[in-house]
Design an enzyme around this catalytic site. Structure first.
Site, PDB file in Angstrom:
ATOM      1  CG  ASP A  66      42.953  37.529  50.455  1.00 17.15           C
ATOM      2  OD1 ASP A  66      43.366  36.360  50.332  1.00 17.15           O
ATOM      3  OD2 ASP A  66      42.929  38.341  49.512  1.00 17.15           O
ATOM      4  CD  GLU A  89      43.384  34.225  45.203  1.00 16.06           C
ATOM      5  OE1 GLU A  89      43.348  33.695  44.099  1.00 16.06           O
ATOM      6  OE2 GLU A  89      42.371  34.804  45.686  1.00 16.06           O
ATOM      7  CG  HIS A  99      34.506  36.259  44.500  1.00 14.18           C
ATOM      8  ND1 HIS A  99      35.385  36.835  43.609  1.00 14.18           N
ATOM      9  CD2 HIS A  99      35.264  35.456  45.275  1.00 14.18           C
ATOM     10  CE1 HIS A  99      36.604  36.386  43.834  1.00 14.18           C
ATOM     11  NE2 HIS A  99      36.562  35.539  44.841  1.00 14.18           N
TER      12      HIS A  99
HETATM   13 ZN   LIG Z   1      39.949  31.976  46.350  1.00 13.60          ZN
END
Ligand SMILES: [Zn+2]
Length: 384
Positions: free
Chosen positions: A75, A137, A359
């Site tokens: 993910d 995760e 991210h």
């Molecule tokens: Zn990661």
């Protein structure tokens, strides 16, 4: 096809599956399963409780303990409100970097594992090579916890696990856990002028917080000697405290949002035991004396186990040899590693790319990082 080109081709396909934690990852899992089956691996898929997601566990070689496990989560985090220079789900190569959501966290590592699978298939004899690709995760390591249950049920324990989170191929042997909770207090409302007729949830929440603060102090003194974490003790943070409605009303509800980052699982148990004692022996009897339905509930938001540095660790030994590094480090971010360690495996975190690029908008994986990862994975074949 040359290994690097093949890896990039697979990575391009993986990036095109927008496997946000909120959505299904099944297309990606089916794709990976296909590639692994093509080289003769036994592949097991295990659906999430909601049915929309799946874990993949695959094995090359015999079904015995002591194998090597390469693990990654499938993910990715959302791209909402991020300003990307190109489509996050179309991999683009610019200036020696591969751009796209998940390139470094952590589809680059998964692509490298899949590209290496045919080579490993030809190398395995007595020691198996396993692949584990998990779901969810990024929102609490739920897939890995599910995988751990499956492995336990099957009675299979790989000896060594390598979690390919982005560490710039540094060998990481430890990180703290991250345990998050909301504690809810249910009292009995009443008029502020008659406090003894109600159960003030805010007052009990404050006593609970006071206990947390005392525990926070005691944990400092419990820091293991020679600990290398920063700071070396288990931390506690009270993040939010809410409750009540007005000055003159006895508060019937309160909520404490808090977390701890344990350096050992023992510390986490210590905190939870102390809080349970406080509630069962002290707070709840007092609350229920006035109102039998009063209560305190501990809601677990997530409990991601830490990775404890071990004196003996075959994964560290292998990866230090393969990367040529002098020693293993610790990191501040959490991974699935502790879940595998709890199963009795020797675990390190080591993967291509930097957590600094994860991210964010324009997440990328530098090609030289991917190159380094492939070199290490090729050398790893020697241990089969
Ligand atoms: Zn990661």
């Amino acid at each position: 096809m040359e290994l690097r080109a093949r890896t990039c081709e697979i990575l391009r396909d993986l990036i095109a599956f927008p496997t946000l934690s909120s959505d299904s990852n099944q297309v990606l899992i089916a794709y990976a399963a296909g590639l692994l089956e093509d080289c003769g691996a036994r592949v097991d898929l295990s659906s999430s409780p909601c049915g929309a997601k799946a874990n993949l566990f695959a094995t090359l070689g015999p079904e015995v303990d002591g194998g090597i496990l390469l693990s990654g989560h499938s993910d990715v985090v959302p791209v909402t409100d991020q300003d990307w220079s190109s489509d996050p789900f179309v991999m683009e190569e610019r200036d020696g970097r591969l751009y796209g959501r998940g390139t470094c966290d952590m589809k680059g590592f998964i692509a490298a594992c899949l590209a290496m699978a045919p080579t490993y298939a030809a190398q395995v004899s007595t020691r198996p090579m396993h692949f584990a690709f998990t779901y969810d995760e990024e929102i609490g390591c739920f897939g890995a916890q599910h995988l751990a249950t499956d492995l336990r049920a099957r009675g299979l324990t790989p000896g060594v696990a390598i979690i390919g989170e982005p560490t710039e191929m540094r060998v990481i042997e430890g990180h703290k856990g991250c345990y998050e909770y909301s504690t809810h207090f249910h009292g009995l409302e009443g008029h502020g002028s008659a406090p003894d007729l109600g159960v003030n949830a805010v007052e009990y929440a404050v006593r609970y917080v006071a206990e947390l603060l005392q525990l926070k102090q005691r944990l400092r003194d419990m820091a293991p000697a020679g600990g290398r974490f920063e700071p070396p003790w288990t931390t506690v943070n009270v993040g939010a405290l809410q409750g009540g409605v007005a000055h003159n009303v006895i508060a019937s509800k309160a909520q404490v949002d808090w977390e701890m980052r344990p350096v050992t699982a023992r510390d986490a148990d210590f905190v939870k035991t102390a809080l349970r004692q406080l509630c069962e022996e002290d707070l709840l009897p007092a609350m229920r004396q006035i109102h039998p339905d009063a209560g305190i509930t501990l809601e677990t938001i997530g409990e991601v186990a830490g990775l404890e540095p071990m004196a003996e660790n075959e994964a560290r030994q292998i990866m230090l040899e393969l990367t040529g590094a002098n020693g293993a480090d610790l990191v501040a971010f959490g991974t699935e590693a502790g879940i595998f360690q709890a199963l009795g495996m020797n675990v390190v975190v080591c993967g291509p790319g930097s957590i600094a690029q994860a991210h964010k908008a324009d997440e990328y994986l530098a090609l030289d990082q991917l190159e380094q990862c492939l070199t290490v994975l090729q050398r790893l074949g020697r241990h089969l």
